[in-house]
Design a protein around this motif. Structure first.
Motif, short mmCIF file in Angstrom:
data_model
loop_
_atom_site.label_atom_id
_atom_site.label_comp_id
_atom_site.label_asym_id
_atom_site.label_seq_id
_atom_site.Cartn_x
_atom_site.Cartn_y
_atom_site.Cartn_z
N ASN A 57 0.82 -1.21 0.00
CA ASN A 57 0.00 0.00 0.00
C ASN A 57 0.86 1.26 0.00
O ASN A 57 0.34 2.36 -0.10
CB ASN A 57 -0.96 0.01 1.19
CG ASN A 57 -0.24 0.11 2.51
OD1 ASN A 57 0.86 -0.41 2.67
ND2 ASN A 57 -0.86 0.76 3.48
N ASP B 163 2.13 6.83 -0.62
CA ASP B 163 0.96 5.97 -0.49
C ASP B 163 0.40 5.66 -1.87
O ASP B 163 0.32 6.55 -2.72
CB ASP B 163 -0.14 6.66 0.32
CG ASP B 163 0.18 6.73 1.80
OD1 ASP B 163 0.91 5.86 2.29
OD2 ASP B 163 -0.32 7.67 2.46
N ASP C 230 -5.81 4.31 -2.99
CA ASP C 230 -6.62 3.44 -2.15
C ASP C 230 -7.55 2.55 -2.97
O ASP C 230 -7.73 1.37 -2.66
CB ASP C 230 -7.43 4.28 -1.16
CG ASP C 230 -8.20 3.44 -0.18
OD1 ASP C 230 -7.58 2.61 0.53
OD2 ASP C 230 -9.45 3.58 -0.12
N VAL D 142 -5.54 -0.29 -4.51
CA VAL D 142 -5.18 -1.26 -3.48
C VAL D 142 -6.38 -2.15 -3.17
O VAL D 142 -6.27 -3.38 -3.12
CB VAL D 142 -4.66 -0.56 -2.21
CG1 VAL D 142 -4.54 -1.54 -1.05
CG2 VAL D 142 -3.31 0.10 -2.48
N GLY E 190 -2.48 -2.43 3.78
CA GLY E 190 -2.38 -3.26 2.59
C GLY E 190 -2.84 -4.69 2.77
O GLY E 190 -2.64 -5.52 1.90
#
Length: 132
Positions: free
Chosen positions: A53, A59, A62, A65, A94
Motif C-alpha cells: 500500500n 501511499d 486506495d 489497493v 495493505g
C-alpha cells in the motif's frame, strides 16, 4: 541526464506495483457479497490477502489497493472451491481478511441496485480493470 533518471525511477516503481495481479480463470465465477447476507451459505474458511500500500514514502491509490485485494481474495477463494467472498474488515496496511463461502443455488441478495449505470443517481458498480 541524472536528474531525469531520478525522476523516472519513482514513476516506474509506482507503475510496477500491480503487474502480475490478475484474476484467474476459476476466480471469474467467484462473486463478491459486499454487504449481502451469507447466512444461508456454507462457510469454507477465511483468507487474508495483502498488497503493497506504500512504495517508499508514497501511499498508493486506495481504490487500486482495494481492487487488487479483491482480485487476490477471489483467486484464493477459487482455490478453496468457494463461489462467494465477503470482506470481514476494512483494509489495513495493505492487508484485508475475507470470508470464503459456497452459496451454490443460495443467492446472496445484491448490496447494490442491479439497474444499469446512469438509470438512477448513486447506483454504480466497480470492477477491476484488466492490466491496471
Amino acid at each position: 541526464m541524472r536528474k531525469t533518471l531520478l525522476l523516472l525511477v519513482p514513476v516506474l516503481l509506482l507503475g510496477a506495483c500491480s503487474w502480475g495481479i490478475t484474476l484467474d480463470d476459476a476466480a471469474k465465477n467467484v462473486r463478491t457479497a459486499w454487504s449481502g447476507d451469507v447466512s444461508s451459505c456454507r462457510e469454507l474458511g477465511k483468507v487474508t490477502v495483502s498488497v503493497m500500500n506504500r512504495v517508499g514514502p508514497v501511499d498508493r491509490n486506495d481504490i487500486k489497493v482495494r481492487d487488487e485485494l479483491e482480485v487476490l481474495a477471489r483467486n484464493e477463494a477459487a482455490k478453496m472451491h468457494a463461489d462467494t467472498i465477503k470482506p470481514l474488515a476494512e483494509p489495513a496496511d495493505g492487508s484485508q481478511p475475507w470470508g470464503a463461502y459456497q452459496c451454490g443455488a443460495n443467492t446472496v441478495p445484491p448490496a447494490r441496485s442491479a439497474a444499469p449505470a446512469g438509470s438512477a443517481p448513486g447506483n454504480a458498480q466497480t470492477f477491476p480493470i484488466k492490466g491496471h
